[in-house]
Motif scaffolding. Structure first.
Motif, PDB file in Angstrom:
ATOM      1  N   ARG A   1      22.987   5.452  36.950  1.00 53.02           N
ATOM      2  CA  ARG A   1      23.728   5.148  38.183  1.00 53.02           C
ATOM      3  C   ARG A   1      24.395   6.413  38.700  1.00 53.02           C
ATOM      4  N   GLN A   2      24.626   6.422  40.005  1.00 52.19           N
ATOM      5  CA  GLN A   2      25.460   7.454  40.609  1.00 52.19           C
ATOM      6  C   GLN A   2      26.893   6.954  40.561  1.00 52.19           C
ATOM      7  N   LEU A   3      27.794   7.786  40.058  1.00 47.49           N
ATOM      8  CA  LEU A   3      29.177   7.386  39.842  1.00 47.49           C
ATOM      9  C   LEU A   3      29.995   7.520  41.126  1.00 47.49           C
ATOM     10  N   ASP A   4      30.935   6.604  41.303  1.00 45.21           N
ATOM     11  CA  ASP A   4      31.786   6.573  42.493  1.00 45.21           C
ATOM     12  C   ASP A   4      33.102   7.249  42.146  1.00 45.21           C
ATOM     13  N   LYS A   5      33.345   8.429  42.723  1.00 48.07           N
ATOM     14  CA  LYS A   5      34.441   9.278  42.278  1.00 48.07           C
ATOM     15  C   LYS A   5      35.623   9.271  43.236  1.00 48.07           C
ATOM     16  N   HIS A   6      36.778   9.656  42.713  1.00 46.52           N
ATOM     17  CA  HIS A   6      38.009   9.833  43.477  1.00 46.52           C
ATOM     18  C   HIS A   6      37.869  10.957  44.494  1.00 46.52           C
ATOM     19  N   GLY A   7      37.257  12.049  44.094  1.00 47.11           N
ATOM     20  CA  GLY A   7      37.049  13.202  44.958  1.00 47.11           C
ATOM     21  C   GLY A   7      35.652  13.770  44.750  1.00 47.11           C
ATOM     22  N   TRP A   8      35.453  14.989  45.251  1.00 44.68           N
ATOM     23  CA  TRP A   8      34.130  15.628  45.174  1.00 44.68           C
ATOM     24  C   TRP A   8      33.045  14.668  45.663  1.00 44.68           C
ATOM     25  N   ARG A   9      33.304  14.022  46.793  1.00 46.14           N
ATOM     26  CA  ARG A   9      32.422  12.947  47.256  1.00 46.14           C
ATOM     27  C   ARG A   9      31.035  13.456  47.660  1.00 46.14           C
ATOM     28  N   SER A  10      30.922  14.695  48.098  1.00 48.71           N
ATOM     29  CA  SER A  10      29.606  15.207  48.485  1.00 48.71           C
ATOM     30  C   SER A  10      28.827  15.776  47.307  1.00 48.71           C
ATOM     31  N   SER A  11      29.371  15.622  46.116  1.00 52.75           N
ATOM     32  CA  SER A  11      28.675  16.018  44.890  1.00 52.75           C
ATOM     33  C   SER A  11      28.160  14.758  44.193  1.00 52.75           C
ATOM     34  N   ASP A  12      26.848  14.713  43.916  1.00 49.41           N
ATOM     35  CA  ASP A  12      26.339  13.548  43.188  1.00 49.41           C
ATOM     36  C   ASP A  12      26.632  13.709  41.697  1.00 49.41           C
ATOM     37  N   THR A  13      27.148  12.657  41.096  1.00 47.78           N
ATOM     38  CA  THR A  13      27.547  12.663  39.690  1.00 47.78           C
ATOM     39  C   THR A  13      26.949  11.428  39.030  1.00 47.78           C
ATOM     40  N   ALA A  14      26.348  11.585  37.858  1.00 48.96           N
ATOM     41  CA  ALA A  14      25.539  10.506  37.304  1.00 48.96           C
ATOM     42  C   ALA A  14      25.842  10.202  35.847  1.00 48.96           C
ATOM     43  N   GLU A  15      25.481   8.989  35.483  1.00 46.74           N
ATOM     44  CA  GLU A  15      25.336   8.600  34.085  1.00 46.74           C
ATOM     45  C   GLU A  15      23.841   8.615  33.771  1.00 46.74           C
ATOM     46  N   LEU A  16      23.485   9.254  32.662  1.00 46.18           N
ATOM     47  CA  LEU A  16      22.085   9.403  32.280  1.00 46.18           C
ATOM     48  C   LEU A  16      21.807   8.708  30.954  1.00 46.18           C
ATOM     49  N   SER A  17      20.572   8.249  30.800  1.00 46.99           N
ATOM     50  CA  SER A  17      20.160   7.595  29.553  1.00 46.99           C
ATOM     51  C   SER A  17      18.856   8.208  29.055  1.00 46.99           C
ATOM     52  N   PHE A  18      18.766   8.379  27.735  1.00 45.45           N
ATOM     53  CA  PHE A  18      17.559   8.919  27.098  1.00 45.45           C
ATOM     54  C   PHE A  18      17.121   7.948  26.009  1.00 45.45           C
ATOM     55  N   VAL A  19      15.977   7.338  26.190  1.00 42.48           N
ATOM     56  CA  VAL A  19      15.462   6.374  25.220  1.00 42.48           C
ATOM     57  C   VAL A  19      14.085   6.838  24.760  1.00 42.48           C
ATOM     58  N   ASP A  20      14.028   7.352  23.531  1.00 40.06           N
ATOM     59  CA  ASP A  20      12.761   7.830  22.947  1.00 40.06           C
ATOM     60  C   ASP A  20      12.032   8.802  23.876  1.00 40.06           C
ATOM     61  N   VAL A  21      12.785   9.726  24.455  1.00 43.70           N
ATOM     62  CA  VAL A  21      12.178  10.740  25.319  1.00 43.70           C
ATOM     63  C   VAL A  21      11.494  11.779  24.437  1.00 43.70           C
ATOM     64  N   ARG A  22      10.211  11.959  24.643  1.00 54.40           N
ATOM     65  CA  ARG A  22       9.458  12.927  23.852  1.00 54.40           C
ATOM     66  C   ARG A  22       9.518  14.294  24.541  1.00 54.40           C
ATOM     67  N   VAL A  23      10.245  15.208  23.913  1.00 56.64           N
ATOM     68  CA  VAL A  23      10.471  16.534  24.474  1.00 56.64           C
ATOM     69  C   VAL A  23       9.650  17.549  23.685  1.00 56.64           C
ATOM     70  N   PRO A  24       8.717  18.256  24.318  1.00 58.23           N
ATOM     71  CA  PRO A  24       7.919  19.243  23.589  1.00 58.23           C
ATOM     72  C   PRO A  24       8.789  20.300  22.917  1.00 58.23           C
ATOM     73  N   VAL A  25       8.364  20.754  21.755  1.00 63.92           N
ATOM     74  CA  VAL A  25       9.115  21.772  21.025  1.00 63.92           C
ATOM     75  C   VAL A  25       9.339  23.011  21.882  1.00 63.92           C
ATOM     76  N   GLU A  26       8.370  23.335  22.741  1.00 56.58           N
ATOM     77  CA  GLU A  26       8.521  24.533  23.572  1.00 56.58           C
ATOM     78  C   GLU A  26       9.609  24.370  24.639  1.00 56.58           C
ATOM     79  N   ASN A  27      10.192  23.173  24.759  1.00 54.95           N
ATOM     80  CA  ASN A  27      11.287  22.949  25.694  1.00 54.95           C
ATOM     81  C   ASN A  27      12.660  23.165  25.068  1.00 54.95           C
ATOM     82  N   VAL A  28      12.687  23.580  23.813  1.00 55.51           N
ATOM     83  CA  VAL A  28      13.964  23.963  23.207  1.00 55.51           C
ATOM     84  C   VAL A  28      14.444  25.246  23.880  1.00 55.51           C
TER      85      VAL A  28
END
Length: 381
Positions: free
Chosen positions: A201-228
């Motif tokens: 979701r995009q979070l609804d903030k007190h200020g910085w309204r023109s900045s998008d701020t999010a909650e993120l979720s990672f469920v069994d995301v397969r990240v290649p070793v070369e992405n370290v």
């Protein structure tokens, strides 16, 4: 403070170019961005074309190969725009997220991503904060286990600036559940759209309204070793190292915000009539604004002195911690009084000072709360 004591002609040119951009592109459109909850991508591409997104990066990636003083100039001038949501959108990209790729990335990673980052074609976010881990980085619970040539990432992140609209995400996760955090956090580079990676979701903030701020979720995301990014288990040190840059940026932006608020308030009280005379005729108002101006001038001097020392390779952890605490609190004091001197109109939506007062509140929280910063100073006294 005469910035020329610390700036060379290249820095001064950058400052002048930024001021023109803010006057021509940001101020006429900032209210629309506040309403939309984001800065349009074409604006960030324009900033890339003008060289604003790569002031510290090498020319081979399209950057200007400047030093820490350029970062301070960038942050202060964007802060002066009075639209801090816009400012933080750009500054997270330039100085808080993409630096992880540049500092720790392999030559192949940098060749692949840095030109688009500097051009504003790919926007970055850094994902460290979690529901239970903000200033306490050691409290990170997101975990990535190794499976052959991939890591499988599970966890969540909270309060992520650019989290909705970014393309690249520098994500901190533990890779050893039982080891100390200082030896078990690893940084990963994720791209939007990877299976299992969701913007909750995009979070609804007190200020910085023109900045998008999010909650993120990672469920069994397969990240290649070369992405370290960098070495496995060394992410905590990368985060701590970049905190110095992030906090200097925040302090410089707060100085810019403070100066803009004082300037507009001086103009207002010179014009606003009360008791048969301009408010400027009230000694208490003149003197309070004068003291705030003095303190902002002193804070600016410390920002540029610290930036110059950092550019010279000196250890400035103590001074950066001081600045983050000092400027985060000062900008809130400035906004409080400036709104007060605007009277009832200052409390109305649509007035710049009302928006700026809301935006300023997070400056004492994000990037290291004031209390945390003062403890860092105390360790070094």
């Amino acid at each position: 403070m005469d910035q020329h004591l610390f700036l060379n002609p290249e820095h001064t040119l950058l400052r002048d170019q930024l001021r023109r951009f803010v006057e021509e592109r940001v101020k006429p459109n900032g209210d629309d961005w506040e309403e939309a909850g984001m800065v349009p991508r074409e604006v960030l591409r324009e900033m890339g074309a003008l060289g604003f997104l790569g002031v510290r990066y090498p020319e081979e990636y399209g950057g200007s190969n400047m030093d820490t003083r350029a970062t301070a100039v960038l942050a202060e001038e964007l802060g002066k725009s009075s639209y801090s949501g816009f400012a933080i959108t750009a500054l997270v990209h330039t100085d808080m997220a993409s630096v992880h790729i540049f500092n720790a990335g392999t030559e192949a990673q940098k060749a692949r991503y840095m030109p688009d980052i500097v051009a504003g074609e790919k926007i970055c976010a850094v994902c460290v904060t979690e529901p239970g881990a903000g200033s306490d980085v050691k409290g990170i619970r997101s975990f990535a286990r190794r499976e052959g040539d991939h890591f499988v990432l599970n966890g969540s992140k909270m309060f992520i600036t650019n989290g909705v609209h970014a393309d690249l995400y520098c994500v901190a996760a533990k890779t050893d559940r039982d080891g100390p955090a200082s030896q078990s956090v690893t940084m990963f580079l994720l791209e939007k759209g990877m299976p299992g990676f969701e913007v909750v979701r995009q979070l609804d903030k007190h200020g910085w309204r023109s900045s998008d701020t999010a909650e993120l979720s990672f469920v069994d995301v397969r990240v290649p070793v070369e992405n370290v990014l960098g070495e496995e288990g060394r992410g905590f040190y990368a985060i701590m190292q970049n905190f110095q840059n992030e906090r200097l940026v925040a302090a410089a932006a707060a100085v810019g915000e403070s100066q803009a608020a004082i300037d507009m308030t001086v103009d207002y009280v010179r014009e606003r009539q009360a008791f048969g005379a301009p408010l400027w005729a009230q000694q208490t108002i003149r003197q309070r604004l004068s003291m705030l101006a003095a303190r902002v001038t002193a804070a600016r001097a410390l920002v540029y002195q610290t930036a110059a020392r950092d550019a010279a390779g000196e250890d400035v952890v103590r001074e950066v911690s001081m600045l983050k605490a000092l400027c985060g609190e000062l900008v809130n004091e400035v906004m409080y009084d400036c709104l007060q001197f605007h009277g009832g109109s200052g409390y109305m939506r649509g007035m710049a000072i009302e928006r700026m007062a809301r935006d300023a509140r997070v400056q004492a929280i994000g990037g290291g709360a004031t209390e945390v910063m003062l403890e860092e100073v105390a360790k070094r006294l």
